[in-house]
Design an enzyme around this catalytic site. Structure first.
Site, PDB file in Angstrom:
ATOM      1  N   HIS A  65       0.815  -1.217   0.000  1.00 44.85           N
ATOM      2  CA  HIS A  65       0.000   0.000   0.000  1.00 44.85           C
ATOM      3  C   HIS A  65       0.852   1.272   0.000  1.00 44.85           C
ATOM      4  O   HIS A  65       0.706   2.129  -0.863  1.00 44.85           O
ATOM      5  CB  HIS A  65      -0.928   0.020   1.221  1.00 44.85           C
ATOM      6  N   ASP A 119      -7.526  -6.584   5.650  1.00 42.93           N
ATOM      7  CA  ASP A 119      -7.856  -5.841   4.441  1.00 42.93           C
ATOM      8  C   ASP A 119      -9.193  -6.372   3.944  1.00 42.93           C
ATOM      9  O   ASP A 119      -9.405  -7.592   3.903  1.00 42.93           O
ATOM     10  CB  ASP A 119      -6.779  -6.045   3.367  1.00 42.93           C
ATOM     11  N   SER A 535     -13.471  -0.172   3.396  1.00 41.47           N
ATOM     12  CA  SER A 535     -12.188  -0.647   3.923  1.00 41.47           C
ATOM     13  C   SER A 535     -12.289  -1.169   5.354  1.00 41.47           C
ATOM     14  O   SER A 535     -13.116  -0.718   6.135  1.00 41.47           O
ATOM     15  CB  SER A 535     -11.205   0.523   3.875  1.00 41.47           C
ATOM     16  N   ARG A 537      -9.996  -0.701   7.541  1.00 39.85           N
ATOM     17  CA  ARG A 537      -9.030   0.055   8.371  1.00 39.85           C
ATOM     18  C   ARG A 537      -9.577   0.318   9.771  1.00 39.85           C
ATOM     19  O   ARG A 537     -10.574   1.016   9.944  1.00 39.85           O
ATOM     20  CB  ARG A 537      -8.615   1.348   7.662  1.00 39.85           C
TER      21      ARG A 537
HETATM   22  C1  MIC Z   1      -8.880  -0.354   0.513  1.00 37.05           C
HETATM   23  O1  MIC Z   1      -8.998  -0.922  -0.573  1.00 37.05           O
HETATM   24  O2  MIC Z   1      -9.688   0.504   0.914  1.00 37.05           O
HETATM   25  C2  MIC Z   1      -7.705  -0.702   1.402  1.00 37.05           C
HETATM   26  C3  MIC Z   1      -6.795   0.458   1.400  1.00 37.05           C
HETATM   27  O3  MIC Z   1      -7.011  -1.796   0.856  1.00 37.05           O
HETATM   28  C4  MIC Z   1      -8.239  -1.031   2.786  1.00 37.05           C
HETATM   29  C5  MIC Z   1      -7.208  -1.244   3.807  1.00 37.05           C
HETATM   30  C6  MIC Z   1      -6.651   0.005   4.390  1.00 37.05           C
HETATM   31  O4  MIC Z   1      -7.336   1.006   4.537  1.00 37.05           O
HETATM   32  O5  MIC Z   1      -5.466  -0.038   4.748  1.00 37.05           O
HETATM   33  C7  MIC Z   1      -9.195  -2.237   2.825  1.00 37.05           C
HETATM   34  O6  MIC Z   1      -9.769  -2.580   1.823  1.00 37.05           O
HETATM   35  O7  MIC Z   1      -9.432  -2.795   3.906  1.00 37.05           O
HETATM   36 FE1  SF4 Z   2      -4.880  -2.301  -2.656  1.00 33.97          FE
HETATM   37 FE2  SF4 Z   2      -7.274  -2.134  -1.463  1.00 33.97          FE
HETATM   38 FE3  SF4 Z   2      -6.885  -1.198  -3.947  1.00 33.97          FE
HETATM   39 FE4  SF4 Z   2      -6.852  -3.786  -3.525  1.00 33.97          FE
HETATM   40  S1  SF4 Z   2      -8.609  -2.419  -3.238  1.00 33.97           S
HETATM   41  S2  SF4 Z   2      -5.414  -2.640  -4.790  1.00 33.97           S
HETATM   42  S3  SF4 Z   2      -5.918  -3.931  -1.515  1.00 33.97           S
HETATM   43  S4  SF4 Z   2      -5.963  -0.419  -2.076  1.00 33.97           S
END
Ligand code: MIC
Ligand code: SF4
Length: 643
Positions: A65, A119, A535, A537
Site C-alpha cells: 500500500h 484488508d 475498507s 481500516r
Molecule cells: C482499501 O482498498 O480501501 C484498502 C486500502 O485496501 C483497505 C485497507 C486500508 O485502509 O489499509 C481495505 O480494503 O481494507
Molecule cells: Fe490495494 Fe485495497 Fe486497492 Fe486492492 S482495493 S489494490 S488492496 S488499495
C-alpha cells in the site's frame, strides 16, 4: 438436508457457537495476511500481547500500500514490518513483490482453509475455495495469537451460474451485475456462494475478481467450489498437492438464489461514487474520459493484462487521456514480459506503474481536477483517487482498453471482438522476494526496528456509568471508512501514528471534526444506513476513540467497522425506530443515564436528547463476549486482563 460449501468449511473450523444464521460463532483461523497500511498496528498490538510466536499454520506480512515513499516514514514502516515478521515467525513479502491478494492467491491460498486478513478484499481467496474474511487489525492480531475469529454465522446466498461469457465480456461484468441487483449493503451478514455449470468456464483469477469485489456488497465473504480449474491453477503455481475437491451438496439449501446466465452478461460500469451505481456500458457510451487505469487487486492477472494488450496492440491511446497499468504481482510482470504483453502495452502509450495498490488508493496517478477516470478497480468513493472532484467509473479490462483507444467510454463489443487468450503458460515461479520465517532461536535474537513515526497503539477507557455527550457529526447513509479516515498519499504515511492521523478524521466531510472533538472531550456520532462500509481500516475506529468518541448511533452498520468499534471500546447502537434519526441534530447533547448497567441488562436502552427533551430508544446486539470487551474498554484491555 445437504450443506452448502460455506457451511462445510465453517463446520470444520467451528470452535464455539451454533451454525445458525445470526448466532455468534468462533472459527479457527488457519492463515492470516496483513498489508503495510494496517499491518504496523497489527504487529504493535501483537507485540503488546506478549506472545513470542504466531500460532497459525501460516501468516504473511505484505508491503503493497504505502510504497510512494515521499519521505522516511513509509520505509521506516517497511523495516518495522520486516523485523516484526522475522521476530514472530511470519513470511514477509517485500515491497515490489506485488499486491497482497494477488500474491496470496498465487503462492499461499489453499482450498478449504480459513484466511483472515486485515484488508477488506481478503475474500479474493474465495476464488480458490477458501473462506477468506476481511477484519480489523486487532482481530487479525488475536488470530495470530491463536484466538478464534468471532463472527455472526452468515446466511448463504447461492449464485447459480449457467452458460459462458461472450467475447469482450468478463468476470468484472458478472460482479457488477450482482452489485446492481444486491447493492452495497445487500450482503451484510451473508456469504455469496457461486455454483452451477457456468463456474467451470471461469478461471481462478476470474473467480477471484468476483470474490474480491464481493466485498463491495458488504458481504462476510464470497466463495467458489474447488474443481479441476482450481487444480489447474495450483498446478501452474507448482502447488498441486494442496488441491482438494470441494463443493456444496446437491441438496444444499440457500436462503436465496440469484440466477445468472453468463451468455447474457454484457459490459457493465459502476458510475460515481458508489460501486452499486451500475449501468450497462452502452447506456453511457460516448462520455469523454481523461484517464484510464488497469490493474489493482481486482483485475490484474496475466490474462487481464493480456486481453488489454491484445485490444491495444499496434494502436496508440487517445491524445486526451493517460493510461496507467498496475500489475498485480511480480509474477504477472515477469510473465507479461515473456509473453510480449508489457511491450504491447508500453508501445500503445501505457505507463507501467509499480506492482502495488498505488492509484487505487490515491497513492499517485491521481486524475485531473474534475476529471473522468475509468478504472478496473473495485471502489469509486468520492475523493479516493486523490482528486476530490474526480468522477471514477469502474469497468472491466476490456472496456478500459477500448476506452483508452477511443477517448470516450466505449462498449468494447462495438470496438472489436477479441477473445481472451490464455497466457498462463508464461508463468514462472520465483519466490525470491518472499522472506521465509526464521527458526525460533534465530527469531529470539531479532530486534524490532522502530522509526520515529511509529507510536504505540492507544487504549480506550473502560465503559462509563453514564454518557452525556454532544453529537459531533450527523451523517447520511452509506458512509465509508474512506470518509471517516481518509487515505491518499498525504494521510497514509500516518497509519503508525494515531495522534497525528486523528487530525484527519472526517476531513473532507467535516473539516472541523478534530478540533470540535478535542474541545468537547467526548462525543457521539449519528449515522444513517450501512455506516462504515468499505475498507477494514481499524483507524476509522481507533482515531475517533482517541478523539473521545464514546458511541455511534446509526440506522445500521457495516460488518467490519462495527466489529472494529467494539474492539476499540466504542458502542455501536442502532435506532430502535429509524424515524428517530430525525429527532437529532448536530450539536445536540445525548444522555444515556444507566449506560454501563443498561447494556448488560437489556438490548434496548432509553436515550434523551437533552437539547430538545425528546426521548428515543436505542438498541445493541452485542454477544456476551463483545459486551465484556466493551465494558473493559476494548479488545486489547480484554485480552491483557485474561493473559
Ligand atoms: C482499501 O482498498 O480501501 C484498502 C486500502 O485496501 C483497505 C485497507 C486500508 O485502509 O489499509 C481495505 O480494503 O481494507
Ligand atoms: Fe490495494 Fe485495497 Fe486497492 Fe486492492 S482495493 S489494490 S488492496 S488499495
Amino acid at each position: 438436508m445437504g450443506l452448502t460449501l460455506t457451511e462445510k468449511i465453517l463446520k470444520e473450523h467451528l470452535v464455539s457457537g451454533e451454525l445458525k444464521a445470526g448466532n455468534e460463532i468462533g472459527i479457527k483461523i488457519d492463515q492470516t495476511l496483513t498489508q503495510d497500511a494496517t499491518g504496523t498496528m497489527v504487529y504493535l498490538q501483537f507485540e503488546s500481547m506478549d506472545i513470542s510466536r504466531i500460532k497459525t499454520e501460516l501468516s504473511v506480512s505484505y508491503v503493497d500500500h504505502n510504497t510512494l515513499q515521499t519521505d522516511y516514514r513509509n520505509m521506516d514502516d517497511h523495516r518495522f514490518l520486516q523485523s516484526a515478521a522475522a521476530k514472530f515467525g511470519l513470511h514477509f513479502s517485500r515491497p515490489g513483490n506485488g499486491i497482497c491478494h494477488q500474491i496470496h492467491l498465487e503462492r499461499f491460498g489453499v482450498p478449504g482453509k480459513t484466511l483472515l486478513g486485515s484488508d477488506s478484499h481478503t475474500p479474493t481467496g474465495g476464488g480458490l475455495g477458501m473462506i477468506s474474511i476481511g477484519a480489523g487489525g486487532l482481530d487479525v492480531a488475536a488470530a495470530m495469537a491463536g484466538a478464534p475469529f468471532y463472527l455472526k454465522s452468515p446466511e448463504v446466498i447461492g449464485v447459480h451460474l449457467t452458460g459462458s461469457l461472450q467475447p469482450m465480456c468478463s468476470a468484472k461484468d458478472i460482479i457488477l451485475t450482482v452489485l446492481q441487483l444486491e447493492t452495497v449493503k445487500g450482503g451484510v451478514g451473508r456469504v455469496y456462494e457461486y455454483y452451477g455449470e457456468g463456474v467451470k468456464s471461469l478461471s481462478v483469477p476470474e473467480r477471484a475478481t468476483i470474490t474480491n469485489m464481493g466485498a463491495e456488497l458488504g458481504a462476510t465473504t464470497s466463495v467458489f467450489p474447488s474443481d479441476d480449474e482450481t487444480k489447474a491453477f495450483l498446478r501452474l503455481q507448482k502447488r498441486e498437492e494442496l488441491w482438494k475437491e470441494l463443493s456444496a451438496d446437491n441438496d444444499a439449501e440457500y436462503c436465496k438464489v440469484i440466477e445468472i446466465n453468463l451468455d447474457e452478461v454484457v459490459p457493465m460500469v459502476a458510475l460515481p461514487h458508489m460501486p452499486d451505481n451500475v449501468k450497462k456500458v452502452s447506456e453511457i457510451a460516448g462520455l469523454p474520459v481523461n484517464q484510464v487505469a488497469i490493474g489493482s487487486c481486482t483485475n490484474s492477472s496475466i490474462n487481464d493484462l493480456g486481453i488489454a494488450a491484445d485490444i491495444l496492440d499496434g494502436k496508440t491511446i487517445a491524445e486526451n487521456l493517460s493510461l496507467g497499468i498496475s500489475p498485480g504481482s511480480r509474477q504477472v510482470i515477469n510473465s507479461g514480459i515473456e509473453a510480449g504483453i508489457i511491450k504491447k502495452l508500453v508501445s500503445s502509450g501505457a505507463r507501467i506503474l509499480e506492482s502495488a495498490c498505488g492509484a487505487c488508493i490515491g497513492m499517485g496517478f491521481s486524475p485531473t481536477s474534475g476529471g473522468v477516470t475509468v478504472r478496473t478497480f473495485n471502489r469509486n468513493f468520492k475523493g479516493r483517487s486523490g482528486t476530490a472532484d474526480a468522477e471514477v467509473y469502474l469497468v472491466s479490462p476490456e472496456t478500459a482498453a477500448a476506452t483508452a483507444l477511443t477517448g470516450v467510454i466505449t462498449d468494447p463489443r462495438d470496438f472489436a471482438s477479441i477473445s481472451r487468450k490464455d497466457y498462463t503458460s508464461f508463468i514462472e515461479i520465483d519466490d525470491n522476494m518472499i522472506i521465509k520465517p526464521l527458526g525460533e532461536t534465530d527469531a529470539a535474537e531479532v530486534q524490532i526496528v522502530r522509526g520515529p513515526n511509529i507510536k504505540p497503539c492507544p487504549k480506550a477507557d473502560a465503559m462509563y456509568e453514564k454518557l452525556e455527550a454532544p453529537v459531533l457529526l450527523k451523517t447520511g447513509d452509506n458512509i465509508t471508512t474512506d470518509h471517516i479516515m481518509p487515505a491518499g498519499a498525504k494521510i497514509l504515511p500516518l497509519r503508525s501514528n494515531i495522534p497525528e492521523i486523528s487530525k484527519h478524521v472526517f476531513e473532507a466531510l467535516a473539516p472541523e471534526f478534530h478540533d470540535k472533538a478535542k474541545k468537547a472531550g467526548n462525543g457521539v456520532i449519528v449515522g444513517g444506513e450501512n455506516y462504515g462500509q468499505g475498507s477494514s481500516r481499524e483507524h476509522a475506529a481507533l482515531a475517533p476513540m482517541y478523539l473521545g468518541v464514546k458511541a455511534v448511533i446509526t440506522k445500521s452498520f457495516a460488518r467490519i467497522h462495527k466489529a472494529n468499534l467494539i474492539n476499540f471500546g466504542i458502542i455501536p447502537f442502532t435506532f430502535a425506530d429509524t424515524a428517530d434519526y430525525d429527532l437529532i441534530s448536530e450539536g445536540d447533547v445525548i444522555v444515556i443515564d444507566n449506560l454501563r448497567e443498561g447494556v448488560q441488562k437489556t438490548r434496548t436502552l432509553k436515550a434523551v436528547n437533552k437539547s430538545n427533551g425528546k426521548e428515543f430508544n436505542i438498541e445493541h446486539d452485542m454477544a456476551d463476549r463483545q459486551l465484556e470487551i466493551i465494558l473493559e474498554g476494548g479488545l486489547l484491555n480484554y485480552t491483557k486482563s485474561r493473559s
